[in-house]
Design an enzyme around this catalytic site. Sequence first.
Site: not given
Length: 405
Positions: A121, A195, A198
């Site tokens: 271009k 917790k 896991k």
Amino acid sequence: MSSVASPQRVLSGMRPTGRLHLGHYHGVLKNWVTLQHEYDCYFFVADWHALTTHYDDPSQLEASTMDMVVDWLAAGVNPKAATLFVQSAMPEHAELHLLLSMMTPLGWLERVPTYKDQQEKLKEKDLATYGFLGYPLLQAADILLYRAGLVPVGADQVSHVELTREVARRFNHLFGREPGFEQAVEAAVVKMGKKASKVYIDLRKRYQETGDAAALETAQALVRDQQNITLGDKERLLGSIEGSGKIILPEPQALLTPAAKMPGLDGQKMSKSYGNTIALREAPDDVDAKIRKMPTDPARIRRTDAGNPDVCPVWQLHEVYSDEQRKQWVQEGCRSAGIGCLECKKPVIDAINAELVPMRQRGREFEQAPDMLRSVLAEGAERARETAANTLADVRQALGLAYRR
Ligand code: TRP
Ligand code: SF4
């Protein structure tokens, strides 16, 4: 250290082109103004990018940069909401560009579609330069330096964001594996508590074995929500879900700006190169004169000839600026020769002038106080530097360059 991906950070740049016009406003700036209230936005002037194509004439660089920033502010980009700066005031972009260049395959840059397109271009320019080939990599550095999550760009720039993602992925792959990564991950898992750890392990397993995208998302949210672990550990946990190393440079996403529909004075798309623009701070009389001079339906020669809005550029402006009622007035009045063309143009002139009133005023304030403009950019650069320094520290560390200082 803070390399947890920031989906709430937005970054975009614009090459300095001088005064902006209504096409820029409706296409890009209005969008920035909305985004600045929803995200942590960084907007900057890509003046080094301008040099990649216009290195032969830098004389207008400063004026174009300043004019453009005044237009951003005039359009409503707010330096209290968004961080505004000039790329060349931030040598950090250059350092990251250099470091990324070490590991970016040449073929990746040669294959970016804009590389050949632009050379085609802009045939009159010699773009067989090192800097021009590196254009999209400099852009990648712009983005990754701030760990931006979203990059508002036009369709022509999407391939550059895509390259940025590939470069980030390669970087993380090569350097995200610190020695002892696995052990560090296990230690971080323990720190999450019984917790959560896991749940994390289950989700990670599910994602890795089945590619379950929901499991990935839930696991990422779980990690981000942890209160009692360091950012470094969060990065390790996030990296470990996807089986990579630490994410040092998060992959950004393009936020596609819808193609601007703003018509110019001749019905073609509004663009400086067509000479069909209305500037953001155009004087009221000039708006008036420009619209009055606009061509209309060429078959409507006399006032008594009926016209056809479908072939009239003025109608396209009504589509942007008029409500249903006025559009109907145009359609009926034009097709029945009930209204004249000047009459038809009047409400467009008024609507554009009304839109420009606050822009002219804000623009004038900054134009008359160049010091205020400079301090906006200086403060922006200062804020940008804080974010950039964090990323660069991690990048230098990853590349064994932490001894630098
Ligand atoms: N290349 C962009 C354009 O021509 C400008 C730009 C430079 C940019 N760096 C960027 C855009 C980073 C978004 C993000 O429009
Ligand atoms: Fe165009 Fe309006 Fe004239 Fe019809 S009346 S030709 S829409 S300017």
